[in-house]
Scaffold this active site. Structure first.
Site, PDB file in Angstrom:
ATOM      1  N   SER A  96       0.842  -1.199   0.000  1.00  0.00           N
ATOM      2  CA  SER A  96       0.000   0.000   0.000  1.00  0.00           C
ATOM      3  C   SER A  96       0.872   1.243   0.000  1.00  0.00           C
ATOM      4  O   SER A  96       2.001   1.225   0.509  1.00  0.00           O
ATOM      5  CB  SER A  96      -0.912   0.001   1.232  1.00  0.00           C
ATOM      6  OG  SER A  96      -1.829   1.083   1.182  1.00  0.00           O
ATOM      7  N   ASP A  97       0.341   2.294  -0.572  1.00  0.00           N
ATOM      8  CA  ASP A  97       1.045   3.581  -0.560  1.00  0.00           C
ATOM      9  C   ASP A  97       0.009   4.697  -0.468  1.00  0.00           C
ATOM     10  O   ASP A  97      -1.069   4.601  -1.060  1.00  0.00           O
ATOM     11  CB  ASP A  97       1.901   3.764  -1.814  1.00  0.00           C
ATOM     12  CG  ASP A  97       2.765   5.016  -1.730  1.00  0.00           C
ATOM     13  OD1 ASP A  97       3.575   5.113  -0.781  1.00  0.00           O
ATOM     14  OD2 ASP A  97       2.615   5.906  -2.583  1.00  0.00           O
TER      15      ASP A  97
END
Length: 228
Positions: A96-97
């Site tokens: 995730s970012d």
């Protein structure tokens, strides 16, 4: 927690169920150093391990904010899969970012206190987007989603910005603020995913995992960190 081992957490029901069912206990991995993402993922009731990875986060020339956040999340998940696939061929790795976006400007983590103050000054009195990509990678392919939330900041004076920066909370946070921390009082409006702004959109992540054959359990999952 040891720097080179797995933290000693108590075994809970999901792990026991997985063992009885004959499955590998740690099929799910979180490719993130973020304690916030670990805390959020634990709410979804699936056992997992956190991987300590160093993945570059550099926006390419001409890359849109959406494409950038999706690429970085994918890079994290793929790096995690590469790290564990040799010992766990059934591994599924979540990456995730999160980035704060103002127009075409992308605010990642501030480099220092001055950079944090500059980011907060730019966000002051304006609406911005928070984009969080969540990507699940396994041997069969890539599954992804991007969640975009709209956040509006109150007008902040220099004294308020300086006081907040002095707490140290902005360091290590995209856009130099933590919605779940002291910056919550700056937010006049939020449309979207609160957990997504924190760093992991729970609704979308839950659907992604369920679709990949990872059902949720009715009790909290065990979380431990491994270092590769």
């Amino acid at each position: 927690m040891s720097r080179n081992g797995v933290a000693d957490f108590p075994v809970v029901l999901p792990t026991i169920q997985a063992l009885r069912a004959g499955y590998a206990v740690w099929m799910l991995y979180l490719a993130s150093r973020s304690p916030r993402r670990s805390e959020l993922l634990a709410r979804l009731g699936r056992p997992f391990q956190s991987l300590d990875l160093d993945v570059p986060e550099v926006r390419l020339a001409g890359e849109s904010p959406r494409d950038y956040v999706l690429r970085v999340a994918t890079d994290k998940a793929r790096a995690g899969l590469l790290a564990v696939a040799g010992t766990d061929p059934r591994a599924q790795v979540l990456g995730s970012d999160t980035e704060v976006v103002l127009g075409e400007r992308v605010f990642g983590k501030p480099t220092d206190a001055d950079d944090a103050a500059a980011m907060l000054g730019a966000l002051s009195g304006r609406s911005h987007q928070v984009m969080t990509a969540v990507v699940l990678v396994d041997a069969q392919g890539v599954h992804a989603d991007v969640v975009v939330s709209e956040v509006c900041f109150a007008t902040l004076d220099d004294v308020s910005i300086a006081a907040y920066v002095a707490t140290g909370e902005p360091i290590g946070k995209a856009g130099a603020y933590a919605i779940q921390g002291e910056a919550e009082r700056f937010i006049t409006h939020l449309a979207g995913s609160y957990s997504g702004v924190m760093g992991l959109p729970l609704y979308q992540t839950d659907r992604l995992l369920a679709g990949a054959g990872l059902p949720s359990h009715p009790v909290a999952a065990t979380e431990a960190a491994v270092h590769v």
